[in-house]
Design an enzyme around this catalytic site. Structure first.
Site, PDB file in Angstrom:
ATOM      1  N   GLU A 109      33.570 -31.078  36.237  1.00  0.00           N
ATOM      2  CA  GLU A 109      32.822 -32.001  37.091  1.00  0.00           C
ATOM      3  C   GLU A 109      33.747 -33.055  37.695  1.00  0.00           C
ATOM      4  O   GLU A 109      33.419 -34.243  37.739  1.00  0.00           O
ATOM      5  CB  GLU A 109      31.685 -32.653  36.281  1.00  0.00           C
ATOM      6  N   GLU A 180      26.306 -24.804  33.501  1.00  0.00           N
ATOM      7  CA  GLU A 180      25.610 -25.615  32.493  1.00  0.00           C
ATOM      8  C   GLU A 180      24.146 -25.729  32.885  1.00  0.00           C
ATOM      9  O   GLU A 180      23.796 -26.507  33.767  1.00  0.00           O
ATOM     10  CB  GLU A 180      26.209 -27.033  32.386  1.00  0.00           C
TER      11      GLU A 180
END
Ligand code: NAG
Ligand code: NAG
Ligand code: NAG
Ligand code: NAG
Ligand code: NAG
Length: 629
Positions: A109, A180
């Site tokens: 991220e 995720e």
């Protein structure tokens, strides 16, 4: 690049290497724990192997700036990634070698923090991608939440609803991957668990496959776990993703586990059409949509979506279907519904804990006071307030800041005022407790303000600053400043700033330094009866117990305690914090997992350090099990 390989019905494992900064900060080199490791499902649903954050020593490398175009950081990162990749290669674990690893991840991220690094961000992304690629694993590399992941890396989605939020692969030849799928969110002290329904998870998995042409979904987490020791990041409880399909203890959490299993079976039944069919989609109503994967007249699968909260009747290929509100029906043959995301058919399992042992034998308990430190206990002094981690090197949560204050005034209404970026402060004046203050996950620091009284002459001001885990995310982690920032004594006539006077430092607790929680360490101190220190703070407690019989997972219920750490046979099972209640008025976590592997049949040593006030004789040992109803 082996894009077609993605959907092949093989069992695979995604190795999420590096550098997952989420919720884990500094790594203790001694113990690298597997948060979760559980392969599942036919080429689409996986679990992950989770590495945790950075080792603290990286912070001390001169000139280092983590996660940026910075030579010292890139040198260490390349060394580490190469080492991990070589370990995997030497074990033959990559799919290219016939092993189970089909994907590897580099960075995590990063786009969230990239802007903060200005011109040092984009070149770092390019460098990380080419460095990873040069390691020739024979399987693709991914970057999650990095819309501009450079070729050949694949940008992937993390989130709750990737079928609705993902911008899509950044090149037409890259597959849509959901790395995720958050089945819950991590829980913090003072916070409630985040419960996401099995129906909602199943709906969004189906949306991702149907609408996004998604070919991979990875649950985060599929298997919960425990943040033992001091591993948890700032304010995160020890129980991690207990709401996952396999809970903290590895027990099946129903109906999540079973409902997702049924979903996977339905997707698998549709696999030929999904893999070889041409995707088309058309409207069945205002909020109803058909997603069809058709290869020929034989091979056809359909996902019929109702995106309205109310039930809807639709007609698909001349057949009527009832679609419950917010649901997707899966028709592996374009005719028969084998699964609907809102219709749960599995048994509901109810988890319960059972008290198997009351540790209420007062005679079997011992207590030891760590004591309030004064300036004579300091290991060094400095004429300023030092940054906490720089002093403790993250070896302990505890740092004493101690000064001696010469008071000579008729000023009264005195107030001690402290500003800290660490998490908890316990303040003592002349050995007397004057108060505590703590922050929260959202607002980690502390502003402390309590009335005090001083005597004329020298007064000991002893401030115990406590960390509850290291920061877990954001840019410039190596530059975070933690610990006391300013200390003042305010009277009604004047304010005296003590920040730049001589401060003594004592790192850690006496009990930590003697390893009081080990068998050997516990024999080095003189334990007293527990009433000796009734209502006092900074007390160590110890007792022994026999392991509960059977195989059910074991937990210790610390509901009668305040805040501290707990050890079993020398193993730190984590930070506990009962006194930090949720807005609904109960502790976030009372049960703390003791793996059976930490236990021997009899004479197990339980040691606690209590910062506040607690009653150890009400501690119980419990076993956890799930019963079907
Ligand atoms: C899914 O695949 C079809 C056929 O290749 C294409 O038309 C469609 O745009 C794709 N959808 C998305 C969201 O990528
Ligand atoms: C369902 O409807 C909501 C609200 O209109 C919208 O935001 C969402 O994208 C829709 N979901 C799908 C899968 O179409
Ligand atoms: C940490 O310590 C080093 C060495 O003493 C010092 O140069 C640095 O400024 C300190 N960092 C902080 C944030 O205080
Ligand atoms: C407390 O310290 C922080 C960090 O130094 C500072 O930003 C903040 O303004 C201080 N708060 C007060 C009330 O002085
Ligand atoms: C300080 O407090 C004392 C006692 O309450 C009071 O007598 C005195 O006037 C106060 N002084 C000032 C400057 O407010």
């Amino acid at each position: 690049m082996v894009v077609e390989g993605f959907c092949s019905p093989v069992l695979f494992i995604i190795l999420v290497v590096l550098l997952r900064c989420g919720h884990f900060s500094y790594l203790k080199p001694k113990k690298v724990a597997l948060m979760s490791y559980k392969p599942m499902f036919f080429g689409m649903f996986m679990n992950q192997f989770k590495a945790r954050g950075f080792p603290f020593w990286l912070h001390d490398i001169p000139g280092i700036v983590f996660r940026s175009d910075n030579e010292p950081f890139k040198f260490q990162m390349q060394k580490f990634v190469s080492m991990i990749v070589n370990m995997m290669k030497s074990e033959g674990l990559y799919a290219s070698q016939g092993g189970p690893i089909i994907l590897s991840q580099i960075e995590n991220e990063y786009q969230n923090v990239e802007g903060a690094f200005h011109e040092k961000g984009p070149p770092y992304v390019k460098w990380a991608a080419s460095m990873a690629t040069s390691l020739n694993t024979g399987v693709p590399w991914i970057m999650c939440k990095q819309d501009d992941a450079p070729d050949p890396l694949i940008n992937t989605c993390n989130g709750l609803r990737c079928g609705e939020t993902f911008v899509g692969p950044n090149r037409p030849y890259k597959p849509a991957l959901w790395t995720e799928n958050w089945v819950s969110l991590y829980q913090v002290f003072g916070g409630e668990p985040y419960k996401r329904s099995a129906q909602d998870i199943a709906f969004h998995v189906a949306v991702f496959i149907a609408k996004m042409n998604g070919s991979f979904v990875n649950y985060y987490m599929y298997h919960g776990g425990t943040n033992f020791g001091r591993f948890a990041s700032a304010y995160v409880i020890t129980s991690y993703y207990d709401e996952a399909p396999l809970d903290e203890y590895g027990l099946i959490r129903q109906p999540k586990w079973g409902h997702l299993k049924d979903l996977h079976a339905a997707v698998k039944q549709s696999s030929e059409a999904l893999l070889s069919g041409k995707p088309t989609s058309f409207s069945l109503g205002q909020a109803q949509q058909a997603y069809v994967f058709q290869a020929n007249s034989e091979i056809c699968a359909a996902f019929l979506m109702n995106n309205d909260s109310r039930q809807a009747s639709v007609e698909f290929q001349n057949v009527k279907y009832e679609l419950p509100g917010k649901s997707i029906s899966i028709l592996p043959d374009c005719r028969n519904v084998v699964f609907n995301t809102a219709t749960v058919k599995v048994q509901v399992g109810v988890r319960s804990s059972r008290v198997v042992l009351h540790l209420n034998d007062v005679q079997n308990w011992g207590a030891f006071s760590d004591g309030v430190s004064d300036i004579t206990d300091a290991s060094f002094t400095q004429q300023s307030l030092l940054e906490q981690l720089n002093v403790t090197k993250d070896e302990t949560d505890y740092l004493w800041y101690i000064t001696s204050y010469n008071f000579a005034s008729d000023d009264d209404k005195l107030v001690l005022w402290v500003n800290s970026t660490a998490h908890v402060l316990h303040a003592f004046v002349n050995d007397e407790f004057v108060g505590s203050q703590h922050g929260s996950h959202k607002s980690p620091g502390v502003t402390f303000e309590k009335p005090i009284s001083l005597k004329n002459g020298e007064n000991d001001i002893s401030l115990l600053s406590v960390m509850v885990g290291s920061p877990d995310s954001g840019a410039y982690l190596e530059h975070r400043v933690l610990g006391l920032r300013q200390v003042k004594i305010r009277g009604n006539k004047s304010v005296r700033d003590l920040s730049n006077q001589v401060w003594g430092y004592k790192i850690g607790l006496q009990g930590e330094n003697t390893e009081i929680y080990t068998k050997e360490g516990s024999e080095k101190v003189e334990w007293k009866s527990i009433d000796t220190f009734a209502h006092q703070r900074l007390i160590w407690y110890k007792t022994t117990f026999d392991a509960p019989s059977g195989k059910d997972p074991v937990a210790v219920n610390l509901g009668s305690m305040g805040k501290g750490e707990v050890w079993i046979n020398g193993e730190n099972i984590g930070r506990y914090w009962i006194s930090f209640q949720t807005p609904n008025g109960h502790p976030s976590q009372t049960l703390y997992h003791i793996p059976r592997s930490f236990l021997k049949p009899s004479g197990n040593l339980l040691v606690l350090f209590e910062e506040e006030v607690g009653n150890p004789t009400e501690i119980t040992l419990e076993t956890i099990s799930v019963a079907n109803v």
